[in-house]
Structure formats: structure tokens, C-alpha cells
Motif scaffolding. Structure first.
Motif, PDB file in Angstrom:
ATOM      1  N   THR A   1       0.858  -1.073  -0.005  1.00  0.00           N
ATOM      2  CA  THR A   1      -0.062   0.273  -0.077  1.00  0.00           C
ATOM      3  C   THR A   1       1.149   1.219  -0.003  1.00  0.00           C
ATOM      4  OG1 THR A   1      -1.791  -1.239   1.256  1.00  0.00           O
ATOM      5  CG2 THR A   1      -1.903   1.223   1.281  1.00  0.00           C
ATOM      6  N   PRO A   2       0.732   2.051  -0.944  1.00  0.00           N
ATOM      7  CA  PRO A   2       1.799   3.112  -1.206  1.00  0.00           C
ATOM      8  C   PRO A   2       1.701   4.145   0.097  1.00  0.00           C
ATOM      9  CG  PRO A   2       0.674   2.912  -3.091  1.00  0.00           C
ATOM     10  CD  PRO A   2      -0.092   2.004  -2.142  1.00  0.00           C
ATOM     11  N   GLU A   3       0.349   4.176   0.532  1.00  0.00           N
ATOM     12  CA  GLU A   3       0.203   5.096   1.678  1.00  0.00           C
ATOM     13  C   GLU A   3       1.068   4.495   3.010  1.00  0.00           C
ATOM     14  OE1 GLU A   3      -3.002   5.611  -1.175  1.00  0.00           O
ATOM     15  OE2 GLU A   3      -2.223   3.885  -0.103  1.00  0.00           O
ATOM     16  N   ALA A   4       1.305   3.358   3.064  1.00  0.00           N
ATOM     17  CA  ALA A   4       2.031   2.919   4.244  1.00  0.00           C
ATOM     18  C   ALA A   4       3.731   3.065   4.170  1.00  0.00           C
ATOM     19  CB  ALA A   4       1.728   1.464   4.331  1.00  0.00           C
ATOM     20  N   ILE A   5       4.196   3.320   3.110  1.00  0.00           N
ATOM     21  CA  ILE A   5       5.599   3.682   2.879  1.00  0.00           C
ATOM     22  C   ILE A   5       6.080   4.895   3.541  1.00  0.00           C
ATOM     23  CG2 ILE A   5       7.225   4.015   1.161  1.00  0.00           C
ATOM     24  CD1 ILE A   5       5.588   2.300  -0.827  1.00  0.00           C
TER      25      ILE A   5
END
Length: 80
Positions: A11-15
Motif C-alpha cells: 500500500t503506497p500510503e504505508a511507505i
């Protein structure tokens, strides 16, 4: 390996690490619109470089001087 790549999901938002993206407008395997969407979703986007190339998906290999300049700048920014 292909199956494991297909099932892997991030999930890109978790990077949480700063990210530099390079997208090539001629890439058909990873279309530039997909890279733009990824860039928009990354909370830690450091830099997004969009460039033309005659080499499509192989541009990241063939445009070695261009990609190298961007990576060197990214590493320099991290050190600063």
C-alpha cells in the motif's frame, strides 16, 4: 517468481521512506499514468521525474546516464 510478484501487494500510503520515482512516457509495461497515480498516493514522495525515451520499458536500462544522475541527486539529498 511471476506468481509471487502478482500476489505481492504494498500500500503506497504505508511507505514511510522518502521515494524518488522515475517514469518513462513510452513504457507500455508500466504506463506513465500508473506511475503518476503511485506518485499521488505516496505520502513521502521526494521527487517524481517523468521523461520521454525511445526505449519503452527498457529505458531504465538504456538511459543509464539519465537514471544515474537522478539517483546520484537522490542520494546526495538524503545525505544533506
Amino acid at each position: 517468481m511471476s506468481d509471487s510478484l502478482d500476489r505481492h501487494s504494498v500500500t503506497p500510503e504505508a511507505i514511510k521512506t522518502p521515494v524518488t520515482l522515475i517514469g518513462f512516457t513510452s513504457d507500455r509495461l508500466v504506463p506513465i499514468d500508473d506511475i503518476r497515480e503511485l506518485a499521488a498516493r505516496l505520502p513521502t514522495l521526494w521527487r517524481f521525474v517523468e521523461a520521454p525515451s525511445l526505449f519503452g520499458h527498457d529505458a531504465f536500462l538504456k538511459e543509464d546516464a539519465f537514471v544515474g544522475d537522478i539517483l546520484r541527486a537522490a542520494f546526495k539529498d538524503i545525505k544533506a
